[in-house]
Enzyme design. Structure first.
Site, mmCIF file in Angstrom:
data_model
loop_
_atom_site.group_PDB
_atom_site.id
_atom_site.type_symbol
_atom_site.label_atom_id
_atom_site.label_comp_id
_atom_site.label_asym_id
_atom_site.label_seq_id
_atom_site.Cartn_x
_atom_site.Cartn_y
_atom_site.Cartn_z
ATOM 1 C CE LYS A 23 0.372 -17.146 -32.886
ATOM 2 N NZ LYS A 23 1.421 -16.439 -33.544
ATOM 3 C CG ASN A 24 1.737 -15.295 -36.986
ATOM 4 O OD1 ASN A 24 1.253 -15.212 -35.854
ATOM 5 N ND2 ASN A 24 2.804 -16.024 -37.262
ATOM 6 N NE ARG A 97 7.584 -10.257 -30.529
ATOM 7 C CZ ARG A 97 8.602 -9.533 -30.116
ATOM 8 N NH1 ARG A 97 9.010 -9.627 -28.877
ATOM 9 N NH2 ARG A 97 9.239 -8.714 -30.940
ATOM 10 C CB CYS A 121 7.262 -18.198 -28.754
ATOM 11 S SG CYS A 121 5.599 -18.866 -28.826
ATOM 12 C CG ASP A 311 6.593 -19.445 -37.691
ATOM 13 O OD1 ASP A 311 6.632 -19.237 -36.484
ATOM 14 O OD2 ASP A 311 6.816 -18.559 -38.543
ATOM 15 C CB VAL A 333 14.004 -16.598 -39.130
ATOM 16 C CG1 VAL A 333 13.072 -15.452 -38.722
ATOM 17 C CG2 VAL A 333 13.912 -16.832 -40.635
HETATM 18 N N1 EPU Z 1 14.147 -8.424 -34.952
HETATM 19 C C1 EPU Z 1 15.010 -7.516 -34.422
HETATM 20 N N2 EPU Z 1 14.496 -6.298 -33.974
HETATM 21 C C2 EPU Z 1 13.167 -5.998 -34.084
HETATM 22 C C3 EPU Z 1 12.290 -6.935 -34.664
HETATM 23 C C4 EPU Z 1 12.808 -8.153 -35.095
HETATM 24 O O1 EPU Z 1 16.209 -7.759 -34.295
HETATM 25 O O2 EPU Z 1 12.771 -4.899 -33.678
HETATM 26 C C5 EPU Z 1 14.663 -9.750 -35.400
HETATM 27 C C6 EPU Z 1 14.091 -10.879 -34.531
HETATM 28 O O3 EPU Z 1 14.821 -11.019 -33.335
HETATM 29 C C7 EPU Z 1 14.212 -12.072 -35.442
HETATM 30 C C8 EPU Z 1 14.004 -11.457 -36.835
HETATM 31 O O4 EPU Z 1 14.184 -10.045 -36.693
HETATM 32 O O5 EPU Z 1 15.495 -12.626 -35.366
HETATM 33 C C9 EPU Z 1 12.663 -11.722 -37.450
HETATM 34 O O6 EPU Z 1 11.638 -11.339 -36.579
HETATM 35 P P1 EPU Z 1 10.240 -10.764 -37.103
HETATM 36 O O7 EPU Z 1 10.114 -9.345 -36.662
HETATM 37 O O8 EPU Z 1 10.142 -11.061 -38.548
HETATM 38 O O9 EPU Z 1 9.220 -11.643 -36.303
HETATM 39 P P2 EPU Z 1 7.893 -11.188 -35.557
HETATM 40 O O10 EPU Z 1 7.168 -10.181 -36.353
HETATM 41 O O11 EPU Z 1 8.179 -10.896 -34.126
HETATM 42 C C10 EPU Z 1 6.306 -12.903 -36.734
HETATM 43 C C11 EPU Z 1 5.430 -14.023 -36.280
HETATM 44 C C12 EPU Z 1 6.284 -15.191 -35.856
HETATM 45 C C13 EPU Z 1 7.131 -15.631 -37.044
HETATM 46 C C14 EPU Z 1 7.971 -14.454 -37.559
HETATM 47 C C15 EPU Z 1 8.742 -14.797 -38.803
HETATM 48 C C16 EPU Z 1 3.515 -12.866 -35.376
HETATM 49 C C17 EPU Z 1 2.699 -12.492 -34.192
HETATM 50 N N3 EPU Z 1 4.623 -13.567 -35.162
HETATM 51 O O12 EPU Z 1 7.093 -12.540 -35.599
HETATM 52 O O13 EPU Z 1 5.386 -16.247 -35.531
HETATM 53 O O14 EPU Z 1 7.982 -16.674 -36.640
HETATM 54 O O15 EPU Z 1 7.112 -13.333 -37.843
HETATM 55 O O16 EPU Z 1 7.893 -15.207 -39.836
HETATM 56 O O17 EPU Z 1 3.157 -12.557 -36.521
HETATM 57 C C18 EPU Z 1 4.560 -18.055 -34.304
HETATM 58 O O18 EPU Z 1 3.505 -17.922 -34.949
HETATM 59 O O19 EPU Z 1 4.768 -19.031 -33.533
HETATM 60 C C19 EPU Z 1 5.613 -17.059 -34.431
HETATM 61 C C20 EPU Z 1 6.663 -16.989 -33.616
#
Ligand code: EPU
Length: 438
Positions: A23-24, A97, A121, A311, A333
């Site tokens: 998915k990601n 997102r 989420c 995850d 994380v």
């Molecule tokens: N963060 C910030 N500012 C930002 C972006 C992120 O402070 O602008 C912080 C977040 O709050 C968090 C940390 O950085 O504490 C990591 O977030 P990240 O940006 O890595 O996560 P994401 O890209 O929003 C993706 C996956 C998530 C997965 C995370 C970590 C997708 C659509 N989502 O999220 O997947 O947990 O990376 O591997 O790719 C899921 O599949 O259920 C899911 C939540």
């Protein structure tokens, strides 16, 4: 009322299921098609709601999407990309997102992009400050308005040097999708290097991008003037695979997960083995099973790749309720990813959450009032309950707990799980679970 699943638990899950593309990764590869001057073909695409959401968003922007869901093939033709109205984007984005990742490609093609208020989420604050800072550094102008954010590129975006405060997956993807067609060289330090990001880099390279990844989290991109479409087979979903592995452990079962791959799951496999689970890596997947006897408690810390994925944490915690002794889990994380343990406590688990960083190093959430460490004491038999699904991974974990518990549980809000787990009800039935939709 078909948003309810009745789960008559207490039976080990046994049998074979298949996981398809991650998915990601799939959603990001779909967005990447916007960058090409010719059509792209993506294979191994799962039938999950997030794919539907991104399909809708791409269509809103003029991309012609042809889908063969059974075969898992998407044809994406970006010949007629156009601006979409922010209200339409908002209506289609649902709880996703992904719209934030449309910015770079749309800035290159149209000179502007809109992002509605973002969902995802509820597992922490989930800000987008890194994303907006990155876009600004390329020369984009970010204008926050009442109905969302308007971003425009007054001239061609310029390559830049950026260091992320934290190796964010989304921010790294944002940078990649923007830098590939910016003018000049971009260098990103402290980048995320998750396998899904490496597969996105592979897609971009097929399209004509020039990207190198160093061993120290530095990614360098030489911008090019033109990218073509790609043909690519998505890597398997290692989060779904680990979820089924945890379900095998928690229910005392034996599940062959076709499509699970060892290199992307090494860290999970090490932990699975330490807890007492057994696995066998085969050509077409990995078989996971509970060998009988006691499971062993562990000290676990989630981290960015190559650490233990955040995850994977939620499903594994359910299995840890069945280990003999105290397990400590430190979530580094997301600041708020233990909310799902409330329902587990209601089912008889002994889990306490703490604000302190327990069991390892100090993380950025210590001393900041976030309940981000958990102590799990087991084994405790789980009892059936009436549960409301809180988020995607927490929801699947509740499902695992209900499958492990004796008696019939009512799991509400189950459609949230369709976002990221393909045909999970059919897979549960194939594994011998007694489940029915209300
Ligand atoms: N963060 C910030 N500012 C930002 C972006 C992120 O402070 O602008 C912080 C977040 O709050 C968090 C940390 O950085 O504490 C990591 O977030 P990240 O940006 O890595 O996560 P994401 O890209 O929003 C993706 C996956 C998530 C997965 C995370 C970590 C997708 C659509 N989502 O999220 O997947 O947990 O990376 O591997 O790719 C899921 O599949 O259920 C899911 C939540």
């Amino acid at each position: 009322m078909n948003d309810v699943l009745y789960v008559n638990g207490g039976t080990p899950l046994e049998g074979t299921i298949t996981v398809r593309g991650a998915k990601n990764f799939v959603s990001k590869a779909m967005v990447a098609s916007l960058l090409g001057e010719s059509p792209s073909v993506l294979r191994n695409v799962p039938q999950i709601r997030d794919v539907g959401v991104v399909t809708g968003l791409l269509e809103l922007h003029g991309v012609a999407v042809k889908s063969d869901p059974e075969a898992g093939i998407l044809d994406l033709d970006p010949s007629n990309v156009e601006s979409a109205h922010v209200a339409d984007i908002d209506a289609h984005a649902g709880s996703s997102r992904i719209p934030i990742l449309f910015c770079g490609p749309l800035l290159h093609r149209l000179g502007e992009a809109f992002i509605p208020d973002l969902g995802g989420c509820r597992i922490g604050d989930r800000p987008i400050n890194y994303h907006l800072d990155i876009l600004r550094q390329f020369g984009a102008v970010v204008d926050k308005r009442e109905n969302g954010i308007h971003i425009r590129a007054p001239r061609r975006l310029q390559g830049t040097k950026i260091e992320l405060p934290y190796p964010s997956v989304g921010a790294t993807e944002q940078l990649l999708l923007t830098a590939v067609r910016a003018e000049g060289i971009t260098e990103l330090s402290n980048a995320a290097i998750e396998p899904e990001i490496m597969d996105l880099i592979a897609v971009l390279q097929k399209m004509g991008a020039i990207i190198s990844v160093d061993t120290d989290r530095v990614i360098r991109i030489e911008g090019v003037d033109r990218l073509e479409g790609y043909t690519h087979t998505a890597l398997g979903d290692r989060i779904e695979a680990a979820s089924w592995a945890s379900a095998a452990l928690a229910t005392g079962g034996d599940i062959m997960v076709k499509g699970a791959t060892q290199p992307e799951m090494m860290t999970f496999l090490n932990t699975f083995r330490k807890v007492g689970g057994r696995f066998d890596v085969q050509d077409d997947g990995i078989r996971f099973w509970h060998p009988g006897g006691d499971l062993t408690p562990i000290v676990l810390e989630t981290d960015v790749h190559p650490g233990f994925m955040t995850d994977w944490q939620q499903p594994l915690v359910v299995a840890l309720t069945q280990a003999k002794g105290l397990s400590i889990v430190h979530e580094t994380v997301y600041e708020n990813r233990f909310g799902f343990t409330d329902a587990l406590r209601g089912m008889g688990a002994t889990i306490q959450v703490y604000k302190e960083c327990l069991g390892g190093r100090d993380c950025r959430f210590g001393q900041r009032n976030f309940h981000h460490s958990a102590v799990v004491s087991g084994p405790t038999p789980l009892e059936a309950a009436d549960i409301e699904v809180p988020d995607l991974r927490g929801g699947f974990s509740h499902l695992i707990a209900a499958l492990a518990a004796k008696g019939t549980s009512t799991v509400r809000g189950i459609s949230l799980i369709d976002r990221g787990y393909e045909n999970f009800q059919d897979k549960l039935t194939a594994l011998g679970a007694d489940v029915s939709r209300g």
